[in-house]
Design a protein around this motif. Structure first.
Motif, PDB file in Angstrom:
ATOM      1  N   VAL A  68      -7.189-123.664  23.541  1.00  0.00           N
ATOM      2  CA  VAL A  68      -8.235-122.928  23.591  1.00  0.00           C
ATOM      3  C   VAL A  68      -9.248-123.483  22.353  1.00  0.00           C
ATOM      4  O   VAL A  68      -8.978-124.270  21.630  1.00  0.00           O
ATOM      5  CB  VAL A  68      -8.315-121.526  23.693  1.00  0.00           C
ATOM      6  N   GLU A  69     -10.597-122.766  22.597  1.00  0.00           N
ATOM      7  CA  GLU A  69     -11.472-123.394  21.507  1.00  0.00           C
ATOM      8  C   GLU A  69     -11.603-122.603  20.079  1.00  0.00           C
ATOM      9  O   GLU A  69     -11.503-123.083  19.002  1.00  0.00           O
ATOM     10  CB  GLU A  69     -13.068-123.105  22.100  1.00  0.00           C
ATOM     11  N   GLY A  70     -11.337-121.193  20.065  1.00  0.00           N
ATOM     12  CA  GLY A  70     -11.346-120.420  19.016  1.00  0.00           C
ATOM     13  C   GLY A  70     -10.225-119.588  18.903  1.00  0.00           C
ATOM     14  O   GLY A  70      -9.553-119.327  19.755  1.00  0.00           O
ATOM     15  N   GLU A  86     -11.151-125.092  17.215  1.00  0.00           N
ATOM     16  CA  GLU A  86     -12.194-124.904  16.361  1.00  0.00           C
ATOM     17  C   GLU A  86     -13.301-125.559  16.879  1.00  0.00           C
ATOM     18  O   GLU A  86     -14.255-126.206  16.198  1.00  0.00           O
ATOM     19  CB  GLU A  86     -11.985-125.281  14.745  1.00  0.00           C
ATOM     20  N   GLY A  87     -13.666-125.402  17.981  1.00  0.00           N
ATOM     21  CA  GLY A  87     -14.822-125.932  18.854  1.00  0.00           C
ATOM     22  C   GLY A  87     -14.904-127.421  18.720  1.00  0.00           C
ATOM     23  O   GLY A  87     -14.082-128.203  18.999  1.00  0.00           O
ATOM     24  N   PHE A  88     -15.935-128.006  18.436  1.00  0.00           N
ATOM     25  CA  PHE A  88     -16.273-129.416  18.149  1.00  0.00           C
ATOM     26  C   PHE A  88     -15.617-129.930  16.924  1.00  0.00           C
ATOM     27  O   PHE A  88     -15.499-131.245  16.639  1.00  0.00           O
ATOM     28  CB  PHE A  88     -17.605-129.664  18.055  1.00  0.00           C
ATOM     29  N   GLY A  89     -14.919-129.158  16.125  1.00  0.00           N
ATOM     30  CA  GLY A  89     -14.210-129.501  14.991  1.00  0.00           C
ATOM     31  C   GLY A  89     -12.963-130.037  15.309  1.00  0.00           C
ATOM     32  O   GLY A  89     -12.090-129.899  14.238  1.00  0.00           O
ATOM     33  N   ASP A 121     -18.836-123.532  29.499  1.00  0.00           N
ATOM     34  CA  ASP A 121     -20.243-123.742  29.105  1.00  0.00           C
ATOM     35  C   ASP A 121     -20.344-125.443  28.834  1.00  0.00           C
ATOM     36  O   ASP A 121     -19.217-126.168  28.677  1.00  0.00           O
ATOM     37  CB  ASP A 121     -20.805-122.939  27.925  1.00  0.00           C
ATOM     38  N   PHE A 122     -21.374-125.884  28.347  1.00  0.00           N
ATOM     39  CA  PHE A 122     -21.417-127.234  28.197  1.00  0.00           C
ATOM     40  C   PHE A 122     -20.430-127.774  26.920  1.00  0.00           C
ATOM     41  O   PHE A 122     -19.924-128.834  27.269  1.00  0.00           O
ATOM     42  CB  PHE A 122     -22.962-127.622  27.732  1.00  0.00           C
ATOM     43  N   ALA A 123     -20.525-126.969  25.739  1.00  0.00           N
ATOM     44  CA  ALA A 123     -19.642-127.413  24.764  1.00  0.00           C
ATOM     45  C   ALA A 123     -18.281-127.237  25.271  1.00  0.00           C
ATOM     46  O   ALA A 123     -17.497-128.298  24.839  1.00  0.00           O
ATOM     47  CB  ALA A 123     -19.795-126.522  23.730  1.00  0.00           C
ATOM     48  N   GLY A 124     -17.706-126.376  26.021  1.00  0.00           N
ATOM     49  CA  GLY A 124     -16.321-126.106  26.538  1.00  0.00           C
ATOM     50  C   GLY A 124     -16.029-127.421  27.554  1.00  0.00           C
ATOM     51  O   GLY A 124     -15.047-128.030  27.233  1.00  0.00           O
TER      52      GLY A 124
END
Length: 207
Positions: free
Chosen positions: A17-19, A39-42, A67-70
């Protein structure tokens, strides 16, 4: 709850997952599952290497924000780890009604469990949104094409977007525009029969 759908694997897969809050939401819904967050784009090269190793050993399921980032994070992982399996969430269930923030952390446990009941595996790893349907057609004469979406009212009508949201939930591919919808249908090897069966289910629900 066991998400191991590959009989060659001995352990439950790693969920990506992202976070950190997303990880907490997944564990609340699914129990003591193994979750890692990017950690998202990290997302570091070291962490990506670890995810790739786990994909070989146990399998990996990716569930990012709708969303776009995901999407970008998911595609980065998929490019590196084509064996990764995927779970999609709709914007509707991931939106915080207070501040309209979109994220997995906002999704109820019930909706997370529903999403994880439809784990998808990439069937055509080398396709992109521009030539995906052509590649699918070469492999499978029964591939879903834009005409099927048009016939089912998923494009070109005032209610098409709403229909794609409902059908996306049934198929487990999330909600998006018509081109991406068709791309996901073919990328995950959803057959024409499966597609029209889901359309009938959607129409039968009447909502």
């Amino acid at each position: 709850m066991n998400f191991n759908t590959n009989t060659d694997l001995d352990y439950e897969p790693l969920i990506v997952v992202e976070g950190k809050n997303d990880a907490h939401a997944v564990r609340r819904a699914l129990g003591k599952v193994d979750v890692i967050w990017t950690e998202g784009f990290g997302l570091t090269e070291q962490k990506l290497e670890y995810i790739a190793e786990m994909a070989e050993r146990r399998g990996v399921i990716v569930c990012t924000d709708p969303d776009f980032a995901g999407k970008q994070i998911r595609e980065r992982i998929n490019k590196r780890i084509p064996k990764a399996r995927h779970v999609y969430l709709s914007v509707e269930v991931a939106r915080n009604p207070k501040d309209h923030d979109i994220g997995l952390e906002n999704v109820s446990s019930e909706e997370i469990r529903k999403a994880f009941s439809k784990i998808l595996e990439v069937k055509i790893s080398n396709m992109d949104s521009n030539d995906g349907v052509k590649i699918a057609e070469k492999i499978n004469a029964e591939a879903v094409v834009m005409a099927d979406l048009r016939q089912s009212g998923l494009v070109g009508q005032c209610c098409s977007a709403a229909k794609r949201v409902r059908l996306g939930k049934i198929l487990g591919i999330g909600d998006t525009n018509a081109k991406q919808f068709l791309f996901r249908v073919n990328r995950f090897g959803i057959t024409k029969d499966e597609f029209y069966s889901a359309v009938k289910q959607m129409e039968g629900n009447g909502k």
